[in-house]
Design an enzyme around this catalytic site. Sequence first.
Site, PDB file in Angstrom:
ATOM      1  N   ASN A   8      18.342  34.011 -10.244  1.00 35.52           N
ATOM      2  CA  ASN A   8      17.152  33.735  -9.304  1.00 35.52           C
ATOM      3  C   ASN A   8      17.697  34.673  -8.183  1.00 35.52           C
ATOM      4  O   ASN A   8      18.399  34.245  -7.167  1.00 35.52           O
ATOM      5  CB  ASN A   8      16.974  32.393  -8.781  1.00 35.52           C
ATOM      6  CG  ASN A   8      15.976  32.344  -7.868  1.00 35.52           C
ATOM      7  OD1 ASN A   8      15.190  33.322  -7.483  1.00 35.52           O
ATOM      8  ND2 ASN A   8      15.888  31.045  -7.036  1.00 35.52           N
ATOM      9  N   LYS A  10      15.783  35.590  -5.483  1.00 40.63           N
ATOM     10  CA  LYS A  10      15.086  35.103  -4.289  1.00 40.63           C
ATOM     11  C   LYS A  10      14.366  36.346  -3.652  1.00 40.63           C
ATOM     12  O   LYS A  10      13.858  37.250  -4.344  1.00 40.63           O
ATOM     13  CB  LYS A  10      16.225  34.327  -3.505  1.00 40.63           C
ATOM     14  CG  LYS A  10      16.610  32.970  -4.402  1.00 40.63           C
ATOM     15  CD  LYS A  10      17.660  32.183  -3.472  1.00 40.63           C
ATOM     16  CE  LYS A  10      18.325  31.152  -4.183  1.00 40.63           C
ATOM     17  NZ  LYS A  10      18.733  30.087  -3.516  1.00 40.63           N
ATOM     18  N   HIS A  92      11.373  25.347  -7.120  1.00 41.64           N
ATOM     19  CA  HIS A  92      12.395  25.426  -6.459  1.00 41.64           C
ATOM     20  C   HIS A  92      12.565  24.538  -5.023  1.00 41.64           C
ATOM     21  O   HIS A  92      11.352  24.509  -4.356  1.00 41.64           O
ATOM     22  CB  HIS A  92      12.923  26.817  -6.327  1.00 41.64           C
ATOM     23  CG  HIS A  92      14.147  27.167  -5.741  1.00 41.64           C
ATOM     24  ND1 HIS A  92      14.656  27.042  -4.569  1.00 41.64           N
ATOM     25  CD2 HIS A  92      15.251  27.680  -6.497  1.00 41.64           C
ATOM     26  CE1 HIS A  92      16.055  27.283  -4.466  1.00 41.64           C
ATOM     27  NE2 HIS A  92      16.312  27.823  -5.739  1.00 41.64           N
ATOM     28  N   GLU A  94      13.620  25.580  -2.341  1.00 42.18           N
ATOM     29  CA  GLU A  94      13.245  26.370  -1.007  1.00 42.18           C
ATOM     30  C   GLU A  94      11.644  26.502  -1.150  1.00 42.18           C
ATOM     31  O   GLU A  94      11.135  26.316   0.042  1.00 42.18           O
ATOM     32  CB  GLU A  94      13.767  27.868  -1.324  1.00 42.18           C
ATOM     33  CG  GLU A  94      15.279  27.738  -1.051  1.00 42.18           C
ATOM     34  CD  GLU A  94      16.132  28.636  -1.712  1.00 42.18           C
ATOM     35  OE1 GLU A  94      15.566  29.840  -1.951  1.00 42.18           O
ATOM     36  OE2 GLU A  94      17.594  28.459  -1.752  1.00 42.18           O
ATOM     37  N   GLU A 162      19.265  21.319  -9.154  1.00 44.15           N
ATOM     38  CA  GLU A 162      19.863  22.101  -7.967  1.00 44.15           C
ATOM     39  C   GLU A 162      20.132  21.127  -6.865  1.00 44.15           C
ATOM     40  O   GLU A 162      19.045  21.023  -5.968  1.00 44.15           O
ATOM     41  CB  GLU A 162      19.158  23.265  -7.629  1.00 44.15           C
ATOM     42  CG  GLU A 162      18.985  24.266  -8.775  1.00 44.15           C
ATOM     43  CD  GLU A 162      18.530  25.880  -8.219  1.00 44.15           C
ATOM     44  OE1 GLU A 162      19.248  26.477  -8.735  1.00 44.15           O
ATOM     45  OE2 GLU A 162      17.794  25.695  -7.430  1.00 44.15           O
ATOM     46  N   GLY A 168      23.574  27.897  -1.786  1.00 43.42           N
ATOM     47  CA  GLY A 168      24.006  28.839  -0.933  1.00 43.42           C
ATOM     48  C   GLY A 168      25.153  28.571   0.222  1.00 43.42           C
ATOM     49  O   GLY A 168      25.231  29.307   1.171  1.00 43.42           O
TER      50      GLY A 168
HETATM   51  P1  13P Z   1      23.129  30.275  -4.893  1.00 45.20           P
HETATM   52  O1  13P Z   1      23.591  30.438  -6.227  1.00 45.20           O
HETATM   53  O2  13P Z   1      23.218  31.194  -3.963  1.00 45.20           O
HETATM   54  O3  13P Z   1      23.875  28.785  -4.380  1.00 45.20           O
HETATM   55  O4  13P Z   1      21.490  29.503  -5.387  1.00 45.20           O
HETATM   56  C1  13P Z   1      21.172  28.466  -6.150  1.00 45.20           C
HETATM   57  C2  13P Z   1      19.901  28.718  -6.229  1.00 45.20           C
HETATM   58  O5  13P Z   1      19.044  28.418  -5.320  1.00 45.20           O
HETATM   59  C3  13P Z   1      19.482  29.082  -7.550  1.00 45.20           C
HETATM   60  O6  13P Z   1      17.922  28.789  -7.772  1.00 45.20           O
END
Ligand code: 13P
Length: 246
Positions: A8, A10, A92, A94, A162, A168
């Site tokens: 991903n 993002k 997700h 976010e 997740e 992150g």
């Molecule tokens: P990270 O691998 O950067 O922690 O992000 C995970 C994520 O949100 C994948 O969708």
Amino acid sequence: MKRLAAGNWKMNGSSASMAEVQALLGQHPNPSCEMLLCPPATLVAQMAWAAKSSALLVGGQDCHANASGAHTGDVSAAMLKDAGASHVILGHSERRADHHETNLLVNQKTISAWSAGLCAIVCVGETEAERDAGVTLSLISDQLAGSIPDGATSENLVIAYEPVWAIGTGRTPTLVQIGEVHDHIRAQLTARFGSNAAEMRLLYGGSVKPSNAAEIFAVPNVDGALVGGASLKAADFGAIVAALSI
Ligand code: 13P
């Protein structure tokens, strides 16, 4: 079941990032797991073109619940499909946080994705406060029940667990904690979808990197990963693909 390494990107990436795609394809012309990258909407068509006739699949990071219409700034599932996508990430954390997406909306988006012929990667996961309060499993049950429409199959649905606090941050749950949640998700899906659920891919996401991928992939009911930061560089994502291909 073919396991799945999904990246991903993002809100990262530009035309210049296609060099990473070429490098990844150079490392893994034919991996034994499935390999998917989900760039921002602006790069889906370009990446799909670059990945043509290769083992790399391309996906979107979101779609609107409607097929078309007056929704300025949004992208429909059919548009992603037309651009060359096979998958779309939905719900997700976010998006649940930034755009107030509810389980019901994720459910509607999943139906829209299926109508366009896309496989939906539906994300679930608890915040740190929810884990501390001991409600992780019940929250995930609610997210699964509310976000997944009837009619899910191993072809049209992938689940990504997740934990919000692991995204992150460089922090990951223990392998026991990951296993507990993945076993729970498998049991919930089996109760609702029967034997079909055995073949549904359950991805772990949250600070997956080359150094921890192999141990996470050894946890029962972990069928791959949804990788954020470490999917941006071919060397890192390639090492994760390699760990899953063993
Ligand atoms: P990270 O691998 O950067 O922690 O992000 C995970 C994520 O949100 C994948 O969708």
